[in-house]
Design a protein around this motif. Structure first.
Motif, short mmCIF file in Angstrom:
data_model
loop_
_atom_site.label_atom_id
_atom_site.label_comp_id
_atom_site.label_asym_id
_atom_site.label_seq_id
_atom_site.Cartn_x
_atom_site.Cartn_y
_atom_site.Cartn_z
N HIS A 67 29.99 38.74 34.11
CA HIS A 67 29.69 38.95 35.52
C HIS A 67 28.57 39.97 35.70
N HIS B 282 26.93 43.19 44.36
CA HIS B 282 27.59 43.52 43.11
C HIS B 282 27.54 45.02 42.82
N GLN C 174 25.93 34.84 48.93
CA GLN C 174 25.67 36.27 48.73
C GLN C 174 25.25 36.96 50.03
N ASP D 26 34.35 40.03 45.67
CA ASP D 26 33.66 38.82 45.24
C ASP D 26 34.71 37.74 45.00
N HIS E 142 33.19 32.63 39.44
CA HIS E 142 32.77 33.37 38.24
C HIS E 142 33.44 34.75 38.16
MN MN3 Z 1 29.67 37.68 41.49
#
Ligand code: MN3
Length: 254
Positions: free
Chosen positions: A72, A128, A195, A215, A219
């Motif tokens: 990630h 992130h 995003q 998130d 993934h």
């Molecule tokens: Mn992510």
């Protein structure tokens, strides 16, 4: 006299209809100032780099496994940053903005040729960075001030968690769940696709300053949890860094 009254009434109706039409055409007032001034820690464009995780890859186990964290961070987050920098390099307009947050506040003004990349990779880079810092293996708790605002705006921590968890679980496809501070100073929960984030004022229903983000892209959890997104969401509450969230809250309200 009767005729004049009729004319007056018709004029009044016409005038009212005109006023309503004019109102509906007026652009909605946008509040671009509040997020710019209060967003903690502006991300200067020239300083955008992949920061190392603030803990080891396996630090969040068993809640998030080491392999997921490594891929990630080292692949997904690195990729967003690499593509964002490439888009910024090719965009002459960057001379007019100096931070990611100021781009998000006017995301609708980003030129068409880089809009999609800036939206997706800029969001990916920023989201992130917030996400990694929002987690810790240490046991933390919200500040008294934040806790009292959560009580005021949600009726308690458990109600806030329930609303946030529902937003995360019901986000169709890929995206994020957020705890935010709104321009009125009140806390609220939202969710964004892909995003996008609550700083992208023209893309969200209600803009805000994100204090905590989760998130929910596959993934982020699929290696360990497969299709059990709700188990991943439950585990997240075990590793939230409430100190960081409280600090963001203090900065956002000042
Ligand atoms: Mn992510």
């Amino acid at each position: 006299m009767v005729q004049k009254k009729t004319v007056n009434r018709r004029e009044f109706i016409n005038r009212s209809a005109g006023a309503i039409a004019a109102l509906s055409l007026a652009p909605l007032a946008k509040t671009s100032a509040f997020s710019l001034q209060a967003t903690p820690g502006h991300t200067k464009l020239e300083q955008i780099e992949l920061e190392p995780l603030p803990y080891a890859f396996d630090a969040l186990e068993p809640h998030i496994d080491a392999r997921t964290m490594e891929i990630h961070h080292d692949k997904h987050h690195a990729g967003y940053i690499r593509k964002l920098k490439a888009s910024l390099d090719g965009w002459a307009g960057t001379s007019k903005v100096n931070s990611l947050e100021s781009i998000f506040a006017k995301i609708n003004e980003v030129p068409a040729q880089v809009f999609t990349s800036i939206r997706n990779n800029g969001g990916g880079a920023w989201n992130h960075s917030l996400f990694w810092k929002s987690m810790t293996p240490a046991s933390t708790k919200p500040s008294d001030t934040l806790a009292s605002k959560i009580d005021r705006d949600f009726g308690g921590m458990e109600s806030m968690k329930a609303e946030f968890s529902t937003a995360a679980a019901t986000r169709f496809g890929s995206g994020w769940a957020w705890l935010n501070m709104g321009e009125d100073g009140r806390l609220f929960i939202s969710s964004t696709p892909n995003q996008d984030n609550p700083l992208m004022e023209s893309l969200v229903e209600k803009p805000g300053i994100p204090l905590l983000g989760l998130d929910v892209w596959e993934h982020a959890y699929y290696l360990h949890y497969q299709n059990r997104r709700t188990d991943y969401i439950s585990a997240f509450w075990e590793i939230v860094n409430w100190e960081t969230v409280s600090n963001r809250f203090e900065q956002a309200k000042s």
